[in-house]
Structure formats: C-alpha cells, structure tokens
Design an enzyme around this catalytic site. Structure first.
Site, short mmCIF file in Angstrom:
data_model
loop_
_atom_site.label_atom_id
_atom_site.label_comp_id
_atom_site.label_asym_id
_atom_site.label_seq_id
_atom_site.Cartn_x
_atom_site.Cartn_y
_atom_site.Cartn_z
N SER A 160 -1.05 -9.39 -10.15
CA SER A 160 -1.89 -8.56 -10.39
C SER A 160 -3.05 -9.19 -11.37
O SER A 160 -2.82 -9.55 -12.37
CB SER A 160 -1.48 -7.29 -11.23
OG SER A 160 -0.58 -6.69 -10.47
N GLU A 243 8.38 -2.99 -23.43
CA GLU A 243 7.58 -1.69 -23.08
C GLU A 243 8.40 -0.77 -22.30
O GLU A 243 8.16 0.05 -21.21
CB GLU A 243 6.46 -2.09 -21.78
CG GLU A 243 5.49 -2.89 -22.57
CD GLU A 243 4.98 -1.81 -23.60
OE1 GLU A 243 4.37 -0.59 -23.53
OE2 GLU A 243 4.69 -2.29 -24.78
N ASN A 379 12.56 1.85 -7.74
CA ASN A 379 13.28 3.23 -7.87
C ASN A 379 14.69 2.98 -7.45
O ASN A 379 15.77 3.24 -8.07
CB ASN A 379 12.78 4.35 -7.05
CG ASN A 379 11.58 5.29 -7.73
OD1 ASN A 379 11.05 4.48 -8.61
ND2 ASN A 379 11.51 6.30 -7.12
#
Length: 393
Positions: A160, A243, A379
C-alpha cells in the site's frame, strides 16, 4: 461514551475544537465524501498535528510523542473520526516508529524519527509477497550480505502507498537453512535505490493504493538493519502487536453509517420507493446494533489495557465484527444508488471518468471494502485464533 472524568471530558472538547478549526476543510471534505486518502491529504494534516505537539499520540515524550495513556489516545482517534478528520497515516507513526524506539540504534532514531513525526518521510510496508500473505513466514525475498551491504532480490505484493512513499520497511530472508521464522531480517530500504521498480496493482475499486515492488540486486547498507540479523520475525510481530487495539475505535464506522443513512433517505425519498427505503433502513438498524456492541467491546479493551489485563480474544473479535459490519453498510449504500450509478462505474483511477459521476464513491467503497475482511489479519486467520484459544485447535 464511557464514564469520563472532568479532565478527560475537557480533553475531548479540546481535541474536538482543534479538529474542527485546524484540519483544512478541503481535507475534511475528502473524508466526508468517502474519498480515497493519500499523501496529499495526510502529509499536511500530519504537519499541523506535529506543530501542535500531537504528532505521535502513541510515542513517549522523550522521542517527540505525547506520552498519552491508552484512554487519551482512544479519545483522540475517536474525536478525529467524528469530525471527519483523516486518521493519521499508520506506517511510520504506528508501525515503524515504535519498532525504532524499541530496537533501533541511536543513529537510526536520530535519522528516521524526526521525518516520521513531521510527515517529511513517507513509509510503506514490504511484508506480503506472492505466496506469502497470511503465511508471512513463507517469504522468499533474499538478502545476501556482502561486506557492509545486503544485496536484496525478490518481490513484494499488495504494498500500500509504495507509489507515494520514500522508504519501505521490509522483511527479507537472510538464512534459508533454519526454521522459517528464524531466518528473517528487517531492513529499511529507500525506494529510490537502484534496482527498485514499483508497479501499480489495478484493483476493482478504481483507486490506486496497492502495488508490486520488484527488487533486483538492491544494495542496502547494514546500517539500515533493525536489530539483529535473522531476528526480524520478532520485530515484525512486535510491530503488528503495537496496533492490536486499532479495532477499538469504531467511530469511523459510525460516520460511514451516518453518511449511508443520509444517502438512503435522499436517494429513496419518493413515495413509490418507501418499501425499499424501509428495508434498507432496517438493515442499517441491524448494522448500528452491531457497531454499538463493537464500541462497548472496544472500550472494554481500552480499560483492560489501562488495568494491565490481557486482551485475550478481544482484538480478533473486534476485527471480525467490524469488518463484516462495514462491508454490510457498503452493500446497503450500493443497493441505494446501484440502479442509477453502478452501470456507469469504470475500474480506472478516480481522476478519470469515475470522477464525473455523482455518488460514484459509493460504488468504489463497496468494491474497496471487499478487502476489509482480508487486510489487517484476514477473517479466516482471526477465526483460527479464536478457535485455538477457545478449543485448543
């Protein structure tokens, strides 16, 4: 809102006033329109925050941070989202910065921390590769030491913002003869180094945000290595663990919900559309209930950190819940505008034909959110974490 002392309530009000008066309107407008954020928006906002002393909420004061506890950090992030301010760009501030503070040399801290704080240096993450995404230990990008340099050859994928970054913190393989996790090293690589090529990965949302990065015999000074050789897996895990509470802030999801609710009311205002409007409003109520539950879980996680208690399954539960719910909100918005807008969508950069179509960002967000259940820990991986802790699987 969790019970707050007068001091914390005053802090919340201070952050809100700052966000509403100091964040440039043109930047807030991009957030409010569900637009794609990039360096053009993030860098000036970071400069404003840094000048105010709020450049690094998660860093200790001795390294230029605020020294805030987890409660204040949570309030800060929550209020920024409520005011349509961009979240701070995470790669330097929330990922690499804490690693440098914990494991970097004094020279590395002096070289890299100021640029992260000011927004002058922009970073991206060189982790995933073809065949090494969720199973990151399978990475194959090689770094061979030659004197005081490493020669790095390989490929990174889904990188990214590599197209607008200056540096890439990168996991590379320095030993293929040991257990996979034990032969990895963390290097800091300038993206203008000879032998690096960045190529856009075209995604279905029409935005440019991910890339391939090819490294062909790129020479990297040993001085750009974080910590010890072959210990990069430890530093990489530390980076991701910093995080773990990212999902505790669901204020951005609530703002997305509010904008979607306004869209449904506007788009389906005609009397003949009442049934469809009521159906979508019902789905929005279900999504709101999910977000309210996630918000309470996030606040419980913050309090657990403050009390020094283990987080257990809470980060995985938050990721699973919010990722699915935000995808559903995006689907509701698409159902609202789809007949009018979706057929005009073209998978090209937003500066092209898409920019001329009113409300096209709802289609782009629907497409973009397909990845919500993949990035940040898929997930499937989160469900495995839950199953392992609950059932010993």
């Amino acid at each position: 809102m969790m019970d707050e002392t007068a001091e914390l309530a005053a802090f919340r009000a201070e952050v809100r006033d700052f966000a509403l008066t100091r964040c440039p309107p043109e930047i807030r407008a991009v957030v409010a329109a569900n637009g794609k954020l990039g360096r053009k928006q993030w860098a000036p906002w970071q400069r404003i925050l840094h000048a105010h002393g709020w450049g690094a909420p998660s860093w200790p004061k001795e390294h230029g941070g605020t020294g805030w506890d987890q409660r204040r950090r949570h309030i800060f992030d929550e209020v920024l989202a409520e005011c349509d301010c961009p979240p701070q760009y995470h790669h330097g501030l929330r990922h690499l910065g804490p690693v440098l503070i914990a494991f970097g040399t004094e020279e590395q801290k002096a070289r890299f921390l100021p640029g992260i704080l000011s927004g002058e240096d922009w970073w991206c993450q060189g982790y995933s590769e073809p065949g090494a995404g969720s199973d990151l230990a399978s990475l194959k990008t090689r770094a061979v030491r030659e004197g005081e340099e490493y020669v790095v050859t390989g490929q990174k994928l889904w990188t990214s913002h590599a197209h607008e970054a200056d540096w890439m913190y990168t996991l590379v393989r320095t030993n293929a003869e040991v257990k996979r996790q034990e032969g990895i090293t963390l290097l800091l690589i300038p993206l203008d180094a000879p032998g690096i090529r960045v190529r856009e990965v075209r995604t279905i949302d029409g935005w440019h945000h991910v890339n391939e990065v090819f490294l062909d015999a790129v020479r990297v000074p040993v001085a750009n290595r974080i910590g010890e050789e072959n210990k990069g897996w430890t530093y990489g895990k530390f980076l991701l663990d910093r995080e773990r509470l990212g999902g505790a802030n669901v204020a951005p999801a609530f703002r997305f919900l509010d904008r979607c609710r306004a869209l449904v009311a506007r788009e389906l205002a005609a009397p003949g559309q009442a049934l469809k409007r009521e159906q979508l409003e019902y789905r929005l109520l279900l999504a709101e209930a999910e977000l309210r539950g996630a918000r309470e879980l996030g606040r419980a996680a913050v309090e657990a950190v403050m009390a020094g208690e283990p987080l257990g399954l809470m980060p995985s539960e938050l990721k699973l819940s919010t990722a699915d719910t935000v995808q559903r909100i995006g689907a509701i918005a698409l159902d609202a505008v789809g007949e009018r807008v979706a057929s005009r969508f073209r998978p090209v950069d937003a500066s092209g034909p898409n920019a001329e179509v009113e409300d096209i960002e709802w289609v782009q967000n629907f497409m973009y959110l397909r990845a919500k259940t993949i990035f940040g820990g898929s997930n499937e991986v989160q469900k495995n974490v839950v199953a392992k802790q609950l059932f010993g699987m």
